[in-house]
Design a protein around this motif. Structure first.
Motif, mmCIF file in Angstrom:
data_model
loop_
_atom_site.group_PDB
_atom_site.id
_atom_site.type_symbol
_atom_site.label_atom_id
_atom_site.label_comp_id
_atom_site.label_asym_id
_atom_site.label_seq_id
_atom_site.Cartn_x
_atom_site.Cartn_y
_atom_site.Cartn_z
ATOM 1 N N ASP A 12 15.225 -9.268 -12.615
ATOM 2 C CA ASP A 12 13.888 -9.373 -13.127
ATOM 3 C C ASP A 12 12.844 -10.007 -12.169
ATOM 4 N N VAL A 13 13.266 -10.781 -11.489
ATOM 5 C CA VAL A 13 12.545 -11.621 -10.715
ATOM 6 C C VAL A 13 12.005 -10.465 -9.334
ATOM 7 N N VAL A 14 12.839 -9.932 -9.036
ATOM 8 C CA VAL A 14 12.722 -8.772 -8.077
ATOM 9 C C VAL A 14 11.573 -7.455 -8.513
ATOM 10 N N ARG A 15 11.848 -7.112 -9.713
ATOM 11 C CA ARG A 15 11.013 -6.118 -10.376
ATOM 12 C C ARG A 15 9.603 -6.866 -10.557
ATOM 13 N N ILE A 16 9.436 -8.122 -10.931
ATOM 14 C CA ILE A 16 8.203 -8.700 -11.023
ATOM 15 C C ILE A 16 7.353 -8.835 -9.833
ATOM 16 N N CYS A 17 8.233 -9.293 -8.830
ATOM 17 C CA CYS A 17 7.570 -9.097 -7.627
ATOM 18 C C CYS A 17 7.061 -7.814 -7.034
ATOM 19 N N LEU A 18 8.068 -6.921 -7.017
ATOM 20 C CA LEU A 18 7.576 -5.491 -6.753
ATOM 21 C C LEU A 18 6.259 -5.080 -7.489
ATOM 22 N N THR A 19 6.391 -5.234 -8.872
ATOM 23 C CA THR A 19 5.320 -4.967 -9.572
ATOM 24 C C THR A 19 3.777 -5.306 -8.957
ATOM 25 N N GLY A 20 3.805 -6.812 -8.866
ATOM 26 C CA GLY A 20 2.568 -7.502 -8.310
ATOM 27 C C GLY A 20 2.248 -6.736 -6.911
ATOM 28 N N ILE A 21 3.325 -6.584 -5.706
ATOM 29 C CA ILE A 21 3.005 -6.157 -4.709
ATOM 30 C C ILE A 21 2.401 -4.477 -4.687
ATOM 31 N N ALA A 22 3.273 -3.724 -5.449
ATOM 32 C CA ALA A 22 2.796 -2.208 -5.818
ATOM 33 C C ALA A 22 1.456 -2.008 -6.117
ATOM 34 N N ALA A 23 1.000 -3.106 -7.109
ATOM 35 C CA ALA A 23 -0.256 -2.980 -7.578
ATOM 36 C C ALA A 23 -1.401 -3.259 -6.799
ATOM 37 N N LYS A 24 -0.976 -4.189 -6.113
ATOM 38 C CA LYS A 24 -1.951 -4.857 -5.008
ATOM 39 C C LYS A 24 -2.202 -3.791 -3.691
ATOM 40 N N GLN A 25 -1.024 -2.765 -3.575
ATOM 41 C CA GLN A 25 -1.241 -1.763 -2.749
ATOM 42 C C GLN A 25 -1.908 -0.401 -3.181
ATOM 43 N N GLY A 26 -2.111 -0.449 -4.583
ATOM 44 C CA GLY A 26 -2.999 0.781 -5.271
ATOM 45 C C GLY A 26 -1.963 1.711 -5.682
ATOM 46 N N PHE A 27 -0.846 1.484 -5.872
ATOM 47 C CA PHE A 27 0.138 2.677 -6.390
ATOM 48 C C PHE A 27 -0.179 2.785 -8.001
ATOM 49 N N ALA A 28 -0.023 3.984 -8.598
ATOM 50 C CA ALA A 28 -0.251 4.216 -9.881
ATOM 51 C C ALA A 28 0.728 3.747 -10.646
ATOM 52 N N TYR A 29 0.518 3.421 -12.100
ATOM 53 C CA TYR A 29 1.444 2.789 -12.964
ATOM 54 C C TYR A 29 2.887 3.712 -13.012
ATOM 55 N N GLU A 30 2.906 5.042 -12.871
ATOM 56 C CA GLU A 30 4.023 5.798 -12.967
ATOM 57 C C GLU A 30 4.871 5.404 -11.850
ATOM 58 N N GLU A 31 4.191 5.491 -10.575
ATOM 59 C CA GLU A 31 4.723 5.356 -9.251
ATOM 60 C C GLU A 31 5.451 3.932 -9.331
ATOM 61 N N ILE A 32 4.839 2.967 -9.789
ATOM 62 C CA ILE A 32 5.549 1.555 -9.963
ATOM 63 C C ILE A 32 6.675 1.599 -10.989
ATOM 64 N N GLU A 33 6.698 2.427 -11.784
ATOM 65 C CA GLU A 33 7.724 2.279 -12.802
ATOM 66 C C GLU A 33 8.926 2.932 -12.144
ATOM 67 N N ASP A 34 8.554 4.154 -11.467
ATOM 68 C CA ASP A 34 9.722 4.711 -10.783
ATOM 69 C C ASP A 34 10.414 3.867 -9.455
ATOM 70 N N MET A 35 9.512 3.035 -8.767
ATOM 71 C CA MET A 35 9.903 2.196 -7.867
ATOM 72 C C MET A 35 10.910 1.064 -8.455
ATOM 73 N N LYS A 36 10.398 0.821 -9.941
ATOM 74 C CA LYS A 36 11.245 -0.572 -10.449
ATOM 75 C C LYS A 36 12.400 0.093 -10.597
ATOM 76 N N VAL A 37 12.730 1.280 -11.154
ATOM 77 C CA VAL A 37 14.048 1.690 -11.471
ATOM 78 C C VAL A 37 14.975 1.911 -10.173
ATOM 79 N N ALA A 38 14.504 2.441 -9.150
ATOM 80 C CA ALA A 38 15.284 2.626 -8.007
ATOM 81 C C ALA A 38 15.708 1.181 -7.317
#
Length: 141
Positions: free
Chosen positions: A16-42
């Motif tokens: 979960d710590v990795v997922r939270i970190c990924l969410t913050g970084i991906a949002a800062k990079q301008g990814f769309a919500y759906e893209e972030i969710e896909d990345m979190k699963v992978a």
């Protein structure tokens, strides 16, 4: 944006710590919500495999996760330091869910399929004592 390196214990409770970190970084990079969710699963799947297969019975070895922002996307590297595995064979066995009933389903292989379905680039390498999964997602929005 610079690389971010995270080292977690080989314990599923820390994914979960990795997922939270990924969410913050991906949002800062301008990814769309759906893209972030896909990345979190992978990325969760890559981390789960690292914890499950890479740390041995003692769970003594950590899992290293590196987030590498790109001009056009994000690369995430997941490295564990346990036993190596034959990723080529594992990839050949990876497939979507098939079969007429749940009794036809086999265990394993779905994680690689999911990572490849959800990310733009997936690379795996494994040698003595180290396995690395590299996942890249490009911004499409």
């Amino acid at each position: 944006m610079r690389k971010v390196h995270l080292q977690i214990p080989a314990d599923a409770g820390y994914i979960d710590v990795v997922r939270i970190c990924l969410t913050g970084i991906a949002a800062k990079q301008g990814f769309a919500y759906e893209e972030i969710e896909d990345m979190k699963v992978a990325v969760s799947e890559a981390c789960s495999n690292a914890v499950l297969h890479g740390s041995g019975e003692s769970n003594a070895e950590p899992v290293d996760v590196t987030f590498e922002p790109l001009d056009t996307g994000l690369t995430v590297r997941v490295v564990n330091y346990g036993m190596s595995f034959d990723h080529t064979s594992a990839r050949q066995e990876a497939s979507p869910i098939q079969g007429g009933s749940t009794s036809d389903l086999r265990v394993g292989g779905l994680g690689i399929y999911l990572m490849e379905a959800l990310m733009d680039v997936v690379r795996m390498s494994s040698d003595q004592g180290k396995t690395e999964v590299v996942l890249t997602k490009y911004r499409h929005a």
